[in-house]
Design a protein around this motif. Structure first.
Motif, PDB file in Angstrom:
ATOM      1  N   GLU A  57     -33.793  15.521  14.567  1.00  0.00           N
ATOM      2  CA  GLU A  57     -35.181  15.913  14.780  1.00  0.00           C
ATOM      3  C   GLU A  57     -35.479  15.797  16.273  1.00  0.00           C
ATOM      4  OE1 GLU A  57     -39.586  14.118  13.662  1.00  0.00           O
ATOM      5  OE2 GLU A  57     -37.849  13.511  12.459  1.00  0.00           O
ATOM      6  N   THR A  58     -36.152  16.799  16.828  1.00  0.00           N
ATOM      7  CA  THR A  58     -36.554  16.743  18.229  1.00  0.00           C
ATOM      8  C   THR A  58     -38.054  16.514  18.320  1.00  0.00           C
ATOM      9  OG1 THR A  58     -36.692  19.161  18.312  1.00  0.00           O
ATOM     10  CG2 THR A  58     -34.625  18.145  19.051  1.00  0.00           C
ATOM     11  N   VAL A  59     -38.478  15.960  19.453  1.00  0.00           N
ATOM     12  CA  VAL A  59     -39.847  15.497  19.627  1.00  0.00           C
ATOM     13  C   VAL A  59     -40.568  16.375  20.649  1.00  0.00           C
ATOM     14  CG1 VAL A  59     -41.235  13.519  20.392  1.00  0.00           C
ATOM     15  CG2 VAL A  59     -39.120  13.143  19.099  1.00  0.00           C
ATOM     16  N   ASP A  60     -41.844  16.636  20.396  1.00  0.00           N
ATOM     17  CA  ASP A  60     -42.688  17.345  21.348  1.00  0.00           C
ATOM     18  C   ASP A  60     -43.012  16.388  22.491  1.00  0.00           C
ATOM     19  OD1 ASP A  60     -44.368  19.111  22.628  1.00  0.00           O
ATOM     20  OD2 ASP A  60     -46.023  18.882  21.207  1.00  0.00           O
ATOM     21  N   ALA A  61     -42.349  16.588  23.631  1.00  0.00           N
ATOM     22  CA  ALA A  61     -42.475  15.716  24.797  1.00  0.00           C
ATOM     23  C   ALA A  61     -42.137  16.559  26.020  1.00  0.00           C
ATOM     24  CB  ALA A  61     -41.508  14.534  24.668  1.00  0.00           C
ATOM     25  N   SER A  64     -39.176  19.010  26.005  1.00  0.00           N
ATOM     26  CA  SER A  64     -38.655  18.997  24.643  1.00  0.00           C
ATOM     27  C   SER A  64     -39.694  19.582  23.688  1.00  0.00           C
ATOM     28  CB  SER A  64     -38.339  17.547  24.234  1.00  0.00           C
ATOM     29  OG  SER A  64     -37.793  17.465  22.942  1.00  0.00           O
ATOM     30  N   ALA A  66     -40.882  20.067  19.491  1.00  0.00           N
ATOM     31  CA  ALA A  66     -40.714  19.546  18.137  1.00  0.00           C
ATOM     32  C   ALA A  66     -39.890  20.532  17.321  1.00  0.00           C
ATOM     33  CB  ALA A  66     -42.073  19.322  17.485  1.00  0.00           C
ATOM     34  N   GLU A 126     -44.516   7.632  17.525  1.00  0.00           N
ATOM     35  CA  GLU A 126     -44.060   8.792  18.284  1.00  0.00           C
ATOM     36  C   GLU A 126     -44.852   8.925  19.591  1.00  0.00           C
ATOM     37  OE1 GLU A 126     -43.696  13.544  17.632  1.00  0.00           O
ATOM     38  OE2 GLU A 126     -42.868  12.264  16.034  1.00  0.00           O
ATOM     39  N   ASP A 127     -46.151   8.612  19.551  1.00  0.00           N
ATOM     40  CA  ASP A 127     -46.968   8.656  20.772  1.00  0.00           C
ATOM     41  C   ASP A 127     -46.450   7.665  21.810  1.00  0.00           C
ATOM     42  OD1 ASP A 127     -48.595  10.655  19.778  1.00  0.00           O
ATOM     43  OD2 ASP A 127     -50.211   9.292  19.163  1.00  0.00           O
ATOM     44  N   VAL A 130     -43.261   9.144  23.319  1.00  0.00           N
ATOM     45  CA  VAL A 130     -43.574  10.224  24.258  1.00  0.00           C
ATOM     46  C   VAL A 130     -44.150   9.652  25.560  1.00  0.00           C
ATOM     47  CG1 VAL A 130     -45.024  12.264  24.641  1.00  0.00           C
ATOM     48  CG2 VAL A 130     -43.823  11.970  22.458  1.00  0.00           C
ATOM     49  N   LEU A 144     -34.429  12.243  17.822  1.00  0.00           N
ATOM     50  CA  LEU A 144     -34.438  11.039  16.998  1.00  0.00           C
ATOM     51  C   LEU A 144     -33.144  10.984  16.184  1.00  0.00           C
ATOM     52  CD1 LEU A 144     -38.121  11.229  15.671  1.00  0.00           C
ATOM     53  CD2 LEU A 144     -37.254  10.057  17.723  1.00  0.00           C
TER      54      LEU A 144
END
Length: 198
Positions: A57-61, A64, A66, A126-127, A130, A144
């Motif tokens: 899973e990739t993170v909105d950052a 990057s 999501a 997650e916050d 980030v 992740l």
């Protein structure tokens, strides 16, 4: 306490840890023991077929989005950084990662992943992840490693860990500890040069 009680306790802990690893990752095949693992100094030509990529899973950052990513990439070399937000050497590693990414990130899949328990009510939200990423100037794919599959396959004996996988999916280099940008770029470029020759 008697020595045999201590030894029995240690043995029990080892059995439980081994059983837990088998429960999560399955029973290793004889090929996994004989393939040599492909770390530094291992000859890639002696390895059996490369393992299948792992979907993370990739993170909105920053840098990057999501979603999900296959690691390693099935179509290009991959650089993998394994870290923990709690890890002081991982923070120390971030400037070198940023510099390496600036130099070669457009020619490889460049991924940092954590196996921390991320989410509401877990070790880190997650916050918070980030915010950590942004504070330390991360600007590439953030993933992740929820089941620690990348960590088991590519991690060393500590954090941070780094690995370079060629376009065929074979591990070409891995090591742990803080590295300079020059060290990271040189290992990535060796794989890029090798892939260009094929």
């Amino acid at each position: 306490m008697h020595r045999r009680d201590v030894l029995a306790g240690l043995g029990s802990a080892g059995v439980l840890a081994g059983a837990g690893a088998v429960a999560v990752y399955g029973v290793p095949s004889p090929d996994e023991f004989s393939s040599g693992g492909g770390g530094e100094g291992a000859d890639a030509s002696e390895q059996s077929e490369p393992p299948e990529p792992i979907e993370i899973e990739t993170v909105d950052a920053p840098g990057s989005e999501a979603g999900t990513a296959l690691v390693p990439s099935p179509s290009e070399p991959t650089f993998i950084d394994l870290f923990g937000t709690w890890c002081a050497p991982c923070i120390e590693q971030m400037p070198a990662l940023a510099e390496a990414h600036a130099q070669v990130g457009d020619r490889v899949q460049f991924v940092s992943a954590t196996n921390e328990s991320v989410g509401e009510g877990r070790s880190i939200t997650e916050d918070e992840l980030v915010s950590w990423w942004d504070e330390h100037d991360g600007n590439w794919t953030l993933g992740l490693d929820r089941n620690a599959e990348l960590t088991v396959r590519y991690g060393g004996n500590g954090y941070p860990s780094a690995a370079v996988v060629d376009a065929s999916g074979r591990l070409q280099w891995s090591d742990n500890g803080v590295k300079s940008a020059d060290e990271l770029v040189s290992k990535i470029e060796l794989v890029l040069d090798g892939d260009a020759d094929q």
